[in-house]
Every structure is written in structure tokens, then in C-alpha cells.
Enzyme design. Structure first.
Site, PDB file in Angstrom:
ATOM      1  N   ASP A 174     -61.655   0.515  60.547  1.00 10.89           N
ATOM      2  CA  ASP A 174     -62.419   1.771  60.498  1.00 10.89           C
ATOM      3  C   ASP A 174     -62.239   2.592  61.764  1.00 10.89           C
ATOM      4  OD1 ASP A 174     -63.836  -0.552  58.993  1.00 10.89           O
ATOM      5  OD2 ASP A 174     -64.485   1.255  57.969  1.00 10.89           O
ATOM      6  N   HIS A 335     -73.575  -0.133  52.962  1.00  9.18           N
ATOM      7  CA  HIS A 335     -72.688  -0.809  52.003  1.00  9.18           C
ATOM      8  C   HIS A 335     -73.211  -2.179  51.555  1.00  9.18           C
ATOM      9  CE1 HIS A 335     -69.939   2.394  52.783  1.00  9.18           C
ATOM     10  NE2 HIS A 335     -69.727   2.040  54.017  1.00  9.18           N
TER      11      HIS A 335
END
Ligand SMILES: *[C@@H]1O[C@H](CO)[C@@H](O)[C@H](O)[C@H]1NC(C)=O
Ligand SMILES: *[C@@H]1O[C@H](CO)[C@@H](O)[C@H](O)[C@H]1NC(C)=O
Ligand SMILES: *[C@@H]1O[C@H](CO)[C@@H](O)[C@H](O)[C@H]1NC(C)=O
Ligand SMILES: *[C@@H]1O[C@H](CO)[C@@H](O)[C@H](O)[C@H]1NC(C)=O
Ligand SMILES: *[C@@H]1O[C@H](CO)[C@@H](O)[C@H](O)[C@H]1NC(C)=O
Ligand SMILES: *[C@@H]1O[C@H](CO)[C@@H](O)[C@H](O)[C@H]1NC(C)=O
Ligand SMILES: *[C@@H]1O[C@H](CO)[C@@H](O)[C@H](O)[C@H]1NC(C)=O
Ligand SMILES: [Fe+2]
Ligand SMILES: [Fe+2]
Length: 471
Positions: A174, A335
Site C-alpha cells: 500500500d 476492511h
């Protein structure tokens, strides 16, 4: 009066609920998990991308000089390397010349050239050249471009696959292209544990966070990572920010920018798509999975994976590592449970074949699990608690490269008992495989000096040392 009665009855039931919740909470606290780090970083930077013309996005002199140079493994064992670069204005010279450290013999490989359009963006000329038949454990120089603007880089090939050859992987996920992203790369490069190849855990540029998925941000990202990715292979995992599916922009085909820019050695791994594949590198067999391509039973990925995991030879490559973008065991609110579909399909197999480690990103934070599984549950038997399982992998989330979306700071409370350590700070991981039985994993937060380890664990191999239950 009616109102009062109803309100008082609802407040007494509230009290009851609170008491019950309190009991549950206490019970949960009694079997709570590991450490939720109290470290709080001083936010010195906003989570903003560096400007397009930042020096950090290195543009070499010369209007058509190769830029965004990066390499990845080119075959299954590490004797081939895919060299990729972009010439912005014209196809130019699509050849890589390369030579081994102590040799004057220069070899060359021709590249392929591709371009793509995305909405109103037109890419430069993207070159990919596969250089093969390299010796193991050797330093090679390579040159892209011609004449006065040619550029020279180097890399070191891995040792031949073998059970006791030490090897160190870096873990970055990320990443994005903020000031923090750049700090992560610098810290990785200066980490005295000396990463030899990067396992990249998905979510590269975050260009899709811009209007029209401004693909200029794919170019700036390529310029940002060149300082590491041109010198050691970055092994690519697909994240949700690689999908770039935008029918409203006339872009109904997923993965277009990623697929043109980042190639993978999937054919050498017997895979039929570039998004799921495997490599052997030194003592490790790494299986890269694609969470945003079909993965259920009867899908091509499913059948490939089930064949692949049976081929792993733990006498040759003791360390069986799986990478996917979304974490399977995640205790942040961000998430939460997104890894469940893949867990339902694959966790049994991870345990059956004694996968050592599963790395993931996606959640913008760091987390380490104990060895845990949740495979007993069969809908009706109520066995729905994840349990400690010595045949199960340790799950590591390293989604903290530093992108414009910022950190995932909100944790579920109390810390579940599968979670051993969690902290939302930007950083990177290192996996130092020592021999067939031992590997050292270290997580470094950017706020500390290069050599400081913020969390670490000794991992013992599930095939060669299955009885060790220290994690
Ligand atoms: C693409 O379209 C957007 C929106 O109309 C515009 O702002 C941008 O300048 C265009 N880019 C190119 C390269 O034409
Ligand atoms: C090249 O020479 C150096 C210095 O003598 C040596 O350390 C290295 O192993 C050699 N490399 C190869 C690939 O033979
Ligand atoms: C690169 O070449 C090697 C040797 O021919 C081959 O095994 C491998 O599949 C090739 N890789 C790619 C990405 O074409
Ligand atoms: C597994 O690897 C070992 C060591 O390299 C080798 O001797 C053995 O033949 C391999 N087994 C299989 C089934 O390929
Ligand atoms: C689920 O587990 C329970 C308890 O072990 C067992 O009785 C039941 O038969 C299982 N159901 C199925 C469909 O296997
Ligand atoms: C977590 O706690 C539950 C409930 O006490 C228990 O059933 C389960 O085995 C524990 N799991 C782990 C991984 O310790
Ligand atoms: C493997 O490495 C660990 C950690 O460095 C060490 O303690 C152990 O003795 C090594 N095992 C062998 C067989 O060399
Ligand atoms: Fe993601
Ligand atoms: Fe992400």
C-alpha cells in the site's frame, strides 16, 4: 405518562443490556489477545501525494531517456529477470545490454514495446525485456537506452533454491506516493537487515483516487520506486487499486494500467494469468494470489493453486509463503472481514500443507497474528472461534507503506485473541530466512531510526520444526 413508562422501561432494558454487555466485555477481556501498541506517531505530514514535479519522481535528462526502470523475477527459480522501462516520446532502442560483474562479455536481450490508452491518457512506450540464463548468486550490470543518455543499473541474482541458503525479503504494501511513501522506501533501503528482494503486497500508485484515474500518477509512481526497484526485484501482488475498472470512463476492462506496466513470470509457474503465480527464490517458495480475480472453486486460480501447493518441495524450499492483498486475520475496523471469502476457500489448504506465513496489505497498518485457524466451523456445529493451531500460518499485515488515504487507526476492541501485535504506523517489514528451521521477522516504523525494530518474532518452519509453539 405512556411516554414516561415506555421510556423508563426502555431505560431499564438498557441497563440490562449494559450489564450483559459488561459481562461479555469482561469475559472477552479475560481472553484478550496480544499487544495493541500504545505508540502514537506525531503526524508531521498530511497524507498528501508529493507534487507531480517533485524531485523524488526522478526524471533523467534527455527527452526520451528510459525512465521508471524496474525489475522483477523472470522465471520460476531466479535465473531470469524482466527489465522494464518507459521511453516517453518514442519507442527508441528496445534492447537491454547486460554483463556479469567480472566479465567483459556483453550480452543483450530485445524487449517488447507496448502502449495503452486510458480515458484521455496515452502512455509512453513501455518496454519489457526478459534476460535469462543468468548464473545464481551473481552480480550483473545492465544498460538501457543508447548513446549519451544510456543508463546503467545492477542487480544480484538469488542463490539456487536450497533449504539452508539464507535470504532476506523486504515487505512493503500500500505504498502510494506521499512523503511518507518516500520515507518508507528510504528506510527500507537503509535497513541494516539488507533486503534482497521486495515482496510487494498490492496497492501501488493509487492513481485511481484521482479524477479519471489520472494515469500520470502511474508514471510518477514508477519514478518514485526506481531507486529500489531498478536494483532488486519487486515481486508484484495485485491490490484493489490495480483494478482500474471504470465503465463510466469507457474503461470496462480491469487491470489495464497495471498489466501493461508490471509483468510477472506467471507462465513459468504454469499459471494462465499474470495476477496469480509463484516463484522460488533461495529457500522460499512464494505463492502470489489474486483476490480481485475469480478464486472460488472451479475457477482457474483455484485449480492452479491446488496443483501448485502440492508441488512445493519442502526439502528444496522449506519456507512456504503465501501473499494476497486483503488480510485473512485483521482486527482493525478498516476492511474488517473482507478476507473471509478467501479464507473460506483456502484456509483448509493452508493448514493442510503447513504454509509458514501469509503476508497481506490492504489495511493501512501493521498486525501480526499467532498461529491460528478457523477451519472446524461447518455452519451447524458452532465451532466458530479461531483457535491456536500449530499447523497454521502466522498472518502478517504490512499495509503501511504510506499512501494518501492515510493510516487505519481504529481497532476492534477488545483485541481478539488471534491478534498478537497491532499498531497503525507507516513502516516496512523484513523477513530474514536463516536456514530450514528459523526465520526472523522484523517490522520497522518510519518514525524510528533505520535500525530500530518495533516488533519482531522468530518463526520456526512448519515442515522442519512443527513442534515449536513459540508463536
Ligand atoms: C483529460 O480530461 C480531463 C477532464 O476533462 C482534463 O482535465 C485533462 O486535462 C485531460 N487530460 C488530457 C491528457 O487530455
Ligand atoms: C567478481 O570478483 C569479485 C572480486 O574478486 C568477487 O568477490 C566476486 O565473487 C566475483 N563475481 C563473480 C560473479 O564471479
Ligand atoms: C524468460 O526466459 C526464460 C528462459 O527462456 C523463461 O523460462 C521465462 O518464462 C521467460 N519469462 C518471461 C516473463 O517471458
Ligand atoms: C525435492 O528436493 C530435493 C532436494 O533438492 C530433491 O532431492 C528431491 O528429489 C525433490 N523431490 C521431488 C519430488 O522432486
Ligand atoms: C458439522 O459438525 C457436527 C459436529 O461435529 C456434525 O455432527 C455434523 O454432522 C457436521 N455437519 C456436516 C454437514 O458435516
Ligand atoms: C479465543 O477465545 C475463544 C473463547 O474463549 C476460544 O474458544 C478460542 O480457542 C480462543 N482462540 C485462540 C486463538 O486462543
Ligand atoms: C538455524 O538458525 C538458527 C537461528 O540463527 C540457529 O539458532 C540454528 O542453530 C540454525 N540451525 C542450524 C541447523 O544451523
Ligand atoms: Fe487495498
Ligand atoms: Fe491500500
Amino acid at each position: 405518562m405512556g411516554l414516561l413508562a415506555s421510556s423508563s422501561s426502555s431505560s431499564s432494558s438498557l441497563v440490562a443490556v449494559t450489564v450483559v454487555l459488561g459481562l461479555l466485555f469482561n469475559a472477552a477481556v479475560l481472553c484478550h489477545g496480544g499487544i495493541s501498541s500504545s505508540y502514537r506517531r506525531v503526524a508531521t505530514e498530511l497524507n498528501i501525494d508529493m507534487p507531480v514535479d517533485s524531485d523524488t519522481f526522478y526524471v533523467p535528462p534527455g527527452e526520451n531517456t528510459p525512465q521508471q526502470v524496474h525489475i522483477t523475477q523472470g522465471d520460476h527459480v531466479g535465473t531470469a529477470v524482466i527489465v522494464s522501462w518507459i521511453t516517453p516520446k518514442a519507442p527508441g532502442f528496445s534492447v537491454v545490454r547486460y554483463w556479469s560483474e567480472n566479465s567483459t562479455k556483453i550480452r543483450w536481450a530485445r524487449g517488447t514495446i507496448e502502449t495503452y490508452r486510458y480515458f484521455n491518457y496515452t502512455s509512453g512506450y513501455i518496454h519489457h525485456a526478459n534476460i535469462s540464463n543468468l548464473e545464481f548468486n551473481s552480480k550483473y550490470y545492465y544498460k538501457v537506452g543508447a548513446g549519451k543518455y544510456a543508463r546503467i543499473f545492477w542487480f544480484v541474482t538469488p542463490p539456487a533454491p536450497g533449504p539452508d541458503v539464507p535470504y532476506t525479503f523486504g515487505l512493503i504494501g500500500d505504498l502510494g506516493q506521499t512523503y511518507d511513501s518516500s520515507i518508507t522506501i528510504t528506510h527500507y533501503q537503509n535497513d541494516p537487515l539488507n533486503g534482497q528482494a521486495v515482496l510487494f503486497l498490492g496497492d501501488l500508485s493509487y492513481a485511481d483516487d484521482y479524477p479519471f484515474h489520472d494515469n500520470v500518477r502511474w508514471d510518477t509512481w514508477g519514478r518514485l520506486v526506481e531507486r529500489s526497484a531498478a536494483y532488486q526485484p519487486w515481486i508484484w501482488t495485485v491490490g484493489n487499486h490495480e483494478i482500474d475498472w471504470a465503465p463510466q470512463l469507457g474503461e470496462p476492462v480491469p487491470f489495464v494500467p497495471f498489466s501493461h506496466r508490471y509483468h510477472t513470470p506467471y507462465e513459468a509457474a504454469g499459471s494462465t494469468a499474470p495476477f496469480w503465480y509463484s516463484i522460488k527464490r533461495g529457500p522460499a517458495h512464494v505463492i502470489i494470489m489474486a483476490a480481485y480475480s475469480a478464486f472460488g472453486k472451479y475457477s482457474p486460480q483455484y485449480s492452479w493453486f491446488n496443483q501448485e501447493i502440492q508441488k512445493v518441495n519442502r526439502s528444496e524450499t522449506p519456507w512456504l509463503i503465501v501473499i494476497m492483498h486483503p488480510p485473512t486475520y485483521n482486527s482493525y475496523q478498516s476492511h474488517y472481514m473482507e478476507g473471509e471469502p478467501m479464507r473460506a476457500v483456502y484456509e483448509n489448504t493452508f493448514v493442510k500443507y503447513k504454509v509458514d506465513i501469509v503476508f497481506a496489505g490492504h489495511v493501512h497498518a501493521y498486525e501480526r497474528s499467532i498461529r491460528v485457524s478457523n477451519i472446524k466451523y461447518n455452519i451447524t456445529n458452532g465451532l466458530c472461534n479461531p483457535v491456536k493451531d500449530l499447523n497454521a500460518p502466522v498472518y502478517l499485515t504490512v499495509g503501511d507503506g504510506g499512501n494518501l488515504e492515510g493510516l487505519s487507526t481504529v481497532m476492534t476492541e477488545p483485541q481478539p485473541n488471534y491478534s498478537a501485535f497491532r499498531e497503525p504506523s507507516f513502516g516496512h517489514g523484513m523477513l530474514e530466512i536463516k536456514n530450514r528451521t528459523h526465520a526472523y521477522f522484523a517490522w520497522h516504523r518510519n518514525d524510528d531510526g533505520y535500525a530500530v525494530v518495533a516488533d519482531s518474532v522468530w518463526l520456526t518452519n512448519r515442515f522442519w520444526y512443527p513442534t515449536d509453539d513459540s508463536n
